[in-house]
Structure formats: C-alpha cells, structure tokens
Design an enzyme around this catalytic site. Structure first.
Site, mmCIF file in Angstrom:
data_model
loop_
_atom_site.group_PDB
_atom_site.id
_atom_site.type_symbol
_atom_site.label_atom_id
_atom_site.label_comp_id
_atom_site.label_asym_id
_atom_site.label_seq_id
_atom_site.Cartn_x
_atom_site.Cartn_y
_atom_site.Cartn_z
ATOM 1 N N HIS A 1 79.360 26.123 22.863
ATOM 2 C CA HIS A 1 80.635 26.818 23.077
ATOM 3 C C HIS A 1 80.874 27.953 22.092
ATOM 4 C CE1 HIS A 1 82.193 22.885 25.115
ATOM 5 N NE2 HIS A 1 81.402 23.578 25.898
ATOM 6 N N GLN B 1 79.472 20.932 20.885
ATOM 7 C CA GLN B 1 80.551 21.653 21.578
ATOM 8 C C GLN B 1 81.455 22.318 20.534
ATOM 9 O OE1 GLN B 1 82.170 19.078 25.088
ATOM 10 N NE2 GLN B 1 81.456 17.681 23.500
ATOM 11 N N THR C 1 83.166 12.889 21.231
ATOM 12 C CA THR C 1 83.618 13.755 22.316
ATOM 13 C C THR C 1 84.316 12.928 23.388
ATOM 14 O OG1 THR C 1 82.983 15.388 23.994
ATOM 15 C CG2 THR C 1 81.344 13.701 23.465
ATOM 16 N N ARG D 1 92.592 28.639 13.124
ATOM 17 C CA ARG D 1 91.503 27.643 13.217
ATOM 18 C C ARG D 1 90.322 28.065 12.371
ATOM 19 N NH1 ARG D 1 90.125 26.792 19.252
ATOM 20 N NH2 ARG D 1 88.580 25.419 18.338
ATOM 21 N N CYS E 1 83.359 41.997 21.301
ATOM 22 C CA CYS E 1 84.252 42.902 22.022
ATOM 23 C C CYS E 1 84.625 42.263 23.361
ATOM 24 C CB CYS E 1 83.533 44.240 22.262
ATOM 25 S SG CYS E 1 84.461 45.358 23.320
ATOM 26 N N TYR F 1 93.172 31.592 16.810
ATOM 27 C CA TYR F 1 91.800 31.452 16.319
ATOM 28 C C TYR F 1 91.692 31.770 14.827
ATOM 29 C CZ TYR F 1 89.905 30.235 20.794
ATOM 30 O OH TYR F 1 89.634 29.551 21.943
HETATM 31 C C1 BV8 Z 1 82.463 26.649 33.142
HETATM 32 C C2 BV8 Z 1 85.454 26.639 22.884
HETATM 33 C C3 BV8 Z 1 81.781 27.913 35.004
HETATM 34 C C4 BV8 Z 1 86.744 27.311 22.705
HETATM 35 C C5 BV8 Z 1 85.689 24.959 24.653
HETATM 36 C C6 BV8 Z 1 88.937 22.243 36.933
HETATM 37 C C7 BV8 Z 1 89.776 23.311 36.634
HETATM 38 C C8 BV8 Z 1 89.384 24.330 35.775
HETATM 39 C C9 BV8 Z 1 88.125 24.277 35.204
HETATM 40 C C10 BV8 Z 1 87.332 23.201 35.502
HETATM 41 C C11 BV8 Z 1 87.707 22.200 36.360
HETATM 42 N N1 BV8 Z 1 86.667 21.303 36.430
HETATM 43 C C12 BV8 Z 1 85.682 21.711 35.632
HETATM 44 C C13 BV8 Z 1 86.065 22.866 35.095
HETATM 45 C C14 BV8 Z 1 85.308 23.632 34.224
HETATM 46 C C15 BV8 Z 1 85.841 23.513 32.788
HETATM 47 C C16 BV8 Z 1 86.162 22.091 32.410
HETATM 48 O O1 BV8 Z 1 85.265 21.321 32.098
HETATM 49 N N2 BV8 Z 1 87.449 21.702 32.440
HETATM 50 C C17 BV8 Z 1 87.762 20.315 32.188
HETATM 51 C C18 BV8 Z 1 88.707 20.182 31.029
HETATM 52 C C19 BV8 Z 1 88.326 19.732 33.471
HETATM 53 N N3 BV8 Z 1 84.723 23.975 32.017
HETATM 54 C C20 BV8 Z 1 84.611 25.273 31.802
HETATM 55 O O2 BV8 Z 1 85.440 26.107 32.115
HETATM 56 C C21 BV8 Z 1 83.309 25.694 31.130
HETATM 57 N N4 BV8 Z 1 82.773 26.771 31.847
HETATM 58 O O3 BV8 Z 1 82.492 25.640 33.776
HETATM 59 O O4 BV8 Z 1 82.151 27.842 33.650
HETATM 60 C C22 BV8 Z 1 81.125 29.199 35.074
HETATM 61 C C23 BV8 Z 1 79.744 29.224 35.192
HETATM 62 C C24 BV8 Z 1 79.132 30.444 35.243
HETATM 63 C C25 BV8 Z 1 79.890 31.606 35.144
HETATM 64 C C26 BV8 Z 1 81.267 31.566 34.989
HETATM 65 C C27 BV8 Z 1 81.899 30.349 34.941
HETATM 66 C C28 BV8 Z 1 83.578 26.139 29.715
HETATM 67 C C29 BV8 Z 1 83.973 24.954 28.887
HETATM 68 C C30 BV8 Z 1 84.024 25.373 27.419
HETATM 69 C C31 BV8 Z 1 85.452 25.581 27.010
HETATM 70 N N5 BV8 Z 1 85.500 25.853 25.585
HETATM 71 N N6 BV8 Z 1 85.685 25.271 23.354
HETATM 72 C C32 BV8 Z 1 87.543 26.714 21.586
HETATM 73 O O5 BV8 Z 1 87.064 25.783 20.899
HETATM 74 O O6 BV8 Z 1 88.670 27.196 21.399
HETATM 75 S S1 BV8 Z 1 85.856 23.356 25.118
HETATM 76 C C33 BV8 Z 1 86.695 22.455 23.954
HETATM 77 O O7 BV8 Z 1 86.646 21.117 24.447
HETATM 78 C C34 BV8 Z 1 86.038 22.384 22.588
HETATM 79 O O8 BV8 Z 1 84.802 23.038 22.479
HETATM 80 C C35 BV8 Z 1 85.783 20.906 22.436
HETATM 81 O O9 BV8 Z 1 84.719 20.644 21.644
HETATM 82 C C36 BV8 Z 1 85.517 20.572 23.850
HETATM 83 C C37 BV8 Z 1 85.432 19.159 24.233
HETATM 84 O O10 BV8 Z 1 86.441 18.480 23.574
HETATM 85 P P1 BV8 Z 1 85.927 17.372 22.520
HETATM 86 O O11 BV8 Z 1 84.955 18.007 21.612
HETATM 87 O O12 BV8 Z 1 85.470 16.196 23.276
HETATM 88 O O13 BV8 Z 1 87.222 17.116 21.691
HETATM 89 P P2 BV8 Z 1 88.447 16.209 22.121
HETATM 90 O O14 BV8 Z 1 89.553 16.536 21.188
HETATM 91 O O15 BV8 Z 1 88.656 16.305 23.599
HETATM 92 O O16 BV8 Z 1 87.952 14.716 21.863
HETATM 93 C C38 BV8 Z 1 87.668 14.289 20.564
HETATM 94 C C39 BV8 Z 1 87.036 12.915 20.725
HETATM 95 O O17 BV8 Z 1 86.617 12.474 19.444
HETATM 96 C C40 BV8 Z 1 87.985 11.867 21.273
HETATM 97 O O18 BV8 Z 1 87.294 11.096 22.241
HETATM 98 C C41 BV8 Z 1 88.327 11.009 20.041
HETATM 99 O O19 BV8 Z 1 88.502 9.656 20.389
HETATM 100 C C42 BV8 Z 1 87.069 11.163 19.231
HETATM 101 N N7 BV8 Z 1 87.245 11.050 17.777
HETATM 102 C C43 BV8 Z 1 88.266 11.523 17.022
HETATM 103 N N8 BV8 Z 1 88.002 11.282 15.714
HETATM 104 C C44 BV8 Z 1 86.785 10.657 15.671
HETATM 105 C C45 BV8 Z 1 86.305 10.514 16.979
HETATM 106 N N9 BV8 Z 1 85.126 9.935 17.260
HETATM 107 C C46 BV8 Z 1 84.390 9.484 16.232
HETATM 108 N N10 BV8 Z 1 84.794 9.584 14.939
HETATM 109 C C47 BV8 Z 1 85.973 10.157 14.631
HETATM 110 N N11 BV8 Z 1 86.353 10.248 13.345
#
Ligand code: BV8
Length: 246
Positions: free
Chosen positions: A121, A103, A190, A72, A129, A69
């Site tokens: 996020h 996000q 996204t 980043r 903490c 982090y």
């Molecule tokens: C929750 C912060 C419940 C940290 C992030 C199965 C197993 C395990 C978990 C799960 C599961 N199914 C669902 C889940 C839940 C899980 C989840 O969704 N998993 C997925 C992957 C399957 N979600 C969670 O755990 C969430 N919490 O559900 O909790 C709960 C409820 C109550 C109490 C307790 C628990 C928490 C999710 C948040 C995680 N934290 N970030 C950090 O940043 O280090 S998420 C992380 O992914 C980032 O925030 C990021 O923003 C986010 C999404 O990714 P994107 O932003 O879309 O980025 P990515 O690289 O993927 O894509 C970029 C896109 O841009 C691409 O499409 C590309 O083509 C495009 N692009 C690139 N350049 C350009 C462009 N487009 C336009 N112009 C450009 N120039």
C-alpha cells in the site's frame, strides 16, 4: 522459557523452506501507531479513515487529506520498531526463503532491519504528484497546503494506495507468488478486510501451505486457517523466535 506454541508450529517453522508473512496495522500498534480501524484520536476523531484514504476525499478537500497524512507521518517518524517488527527481521534471517509483505505504510519493518519488504500500500514518507503519479522528493518551501509539484504545479499527495486505486503491480505480483509457493504463511495484525491483500492467506491455503494468524481477536480469516495465536504480535513473535531458534 516455556512457550504456548503447538509442536506442529515449532516443527513447521523449523523445517520450512519458504515462509511468507502478511502484516497489518496491528503489528505497529505496540509502537504507538494507531491501527486503521480503531477510532482516530483527537483532531481526527470525527473522520473515518476509509473515507479519507480515497482520491475523492483528496479532490474534495486536498488540505484536510494532506494534513491527515502529515499527522500520521509525524506519528510514524516518532515511532520505534517494536519487538514484533524485530522478531520478523530475525525470522527473515533464519528462514531460507522469506517474504515479508506489509499493508502498513509506516516504514517500521525496514527500520527494524527487514530487507526486501513488499509494501502493498505504498509508503507514507514518500510523496508523488497527484496529476502524473511520479515521485517528488523535494519541492520549494511554501505556505500552500498541499504543496505543488515543481514539474507541473499539480497538487502533491502521499505515495500510498488509496481505496479504489490499484496496488503496485510488481509488489502485488511478488506477494501472490510468495503466497502460492510458501510452506508456511503468517497473517499478523490485520483485520483481513482489505482486498486484494486479504486474499493472500487464502491463496496460501489453497496452495497447501500451513496458515497461522496472530491477532488480538478472531477475524473473518480465522475459520479458514490452521491456527490462531491469540494475543499481541509484539509478545507472541519474540517468544516464537525463542522457541524455535533458542
Ligand atoms: C483495489 C493505504 C481495484 C492508505 C490502504 C467495496 C466497495 C469499495 C471498494 C471495495 C469493495 N470491495 C472491495 C473493494 C476494494 C477495496 C477494499 O478492499 N475495500 C474493503 C474495505 C471492503 N480495496 C481497494 O480499493 C484496493 N484497491 O481494489 O483497486 C483496482 C484495481 C486496478 C485498478 C484500479 C482499481 C486498495 C486497498 C488499499 C487501501 N489503502 N492503506 C493509508 O494507509 O492511508 S488500506 C488500509 O487498510 C491500511 O493499509 C491498512 O493496513 C489496511 C488494512 O487494515 P489493517 O492493516 O488490517 O488494520 P486494521 O486497523 O483494520 O486492523 C488491525 C488488526 O490488528 C485488527 O484485527 C486488530 O485486532 C489487530 N491488532 C491490533 N493490535 C494488535 C493486533 N494484532 C496483534 N497484535 C497487536 N498488538
């Protein structure tokens, strides 16, 4: 200036009373901030971000996660808002009721001038903490990595939402109600994979909104929505602002 936008989008954006926007890492890509799923660069190439952004990873190797982090954080600090961020700040001034939901944790939307940004996020520049979740703004100089909480001596961590952690209830509530009440919803830069953020455009769709995606590629959301503008958000968004409010 010619523009590639269908008249329906121009008309919708011109007349919309309520617009909601969800952004992801792609919006910051043109500022030099690596997206979440593209290969990590250099030092971090051997790690999967999804594996590092978890409480388990932090418990197992707090030093590694803290340093990831820190890397980043300095990338985000060096980055500048790009024309896509600036165009969204402009859109927020033009639309009667505008909600920007992100996000991203890089803080570039507020730095571009967007106000009342809904940060689903968290924020990589904030620290809290690990033991009690309370914010920690300052702590004594130390060689310890991660540094310790001045209140309870627990480990400090970035104030971001990790996988498996709940989103801030207020932010999520604001985002869901904006998605359900808007006329026009944009999903920008996204991969539409992370829940619950990825459900917001579907909420908008089910509430009758016109849903537009701006992305370099198709995503799992694309088949469900009205319009995909394929390309870089930093190129498309300024052109869209120009076409509607020139
Ligand atoms: C929750 C912060 C419940 C940290 C992030 C199965 C197993 C395990 C978990 C799960 C599961 N199914 C669902 C889940 C839940 C899980 C989840 O969704 N998993 C997925 C992957 C399957 N979600 C969670 O755990 C969430 N919490 O559900 O909790 C709960 C409820 C109550 C109490 C307790 C628990 C928490 C999710 C948040 C995680 N934290 N970030 C950090 O940043 O280090 S998420 C992380 O992914 C980032 O925030 C990021 O923003 C986010 C999404 O990714 P994107 O932003 O879309 O980025 P990515 O690289 O993927 O894509 C970029 C896109 O841009 C691409 O499409 C590309 O083509 C495009 N692009 C690139 N350049 C350009 C462009 N487009 C336009 N112009 C450009 N120039």
């Amino acid at each position: 200036m010619s523009h590639p936008f269908p008249p329906v989008l121009i008309e919708k954006l011109k007349t919309a009373q309520r617009v909601a926007v969800l952004t992801g890492a792609g919006v910051s890509a043109e500022s030099g901030v690596p997206t979440f799923r593209e290969a990590q660069t250099g030092l971090w190439a051997q790690y999967d971000p999804q594996e590092l952004a978890t409480p388990r990873a932090f418990r197992q190797n707090p030093k590694l996660v803290w340093e990831w982090y820190a890397w980043r954080r300095q990338l985000a600090a060096k980055a500048e808002p790009n024309p896509g961020h600036l165009a969204l700040a402009e859109m927020g001034k033009r639309v009667p009721h505008f909600t920007l939901i992100t996000q991203n944790v890089d803080g570039l939307h507020p730095r571009a001038g967007s106000r009342h940004v809904v940060a689903l996020h968290g924020d990589i520049t904030r620290t809290k903490c690990f033991a009690d979740g309370r914010p920690v703004a300052v702590w004594p100089e130390t060689d310890q990595i991660p540094p310790r909480c001045p209140r309870c001596d627990g480990l400090l961590r970035p104030d971001v939402v990790w996988f498996g952690e709940g989103l801030p209830p207020d932010a999520l509530g604001t985002a869901v109600s904006a998605a359900r009440s808007c006329d026009l919803f944009f999903s920008i830069g996204t991969s539409a994979l992370v829940q619950p953020a990825a459900s917001l455009p579907i909420e908008a769709l089910n509430s009758g909104a016109f849903v537009v995606e701006i992305n370099l590629n198709e995503t799992p959301l694309t088949p469900h929505i009205h319009l995909l503008l394929k390309g870089a958000s930093g190129v498309i968004l300024p052109k869209l602002i120009q076409a509607v409010w020139a």
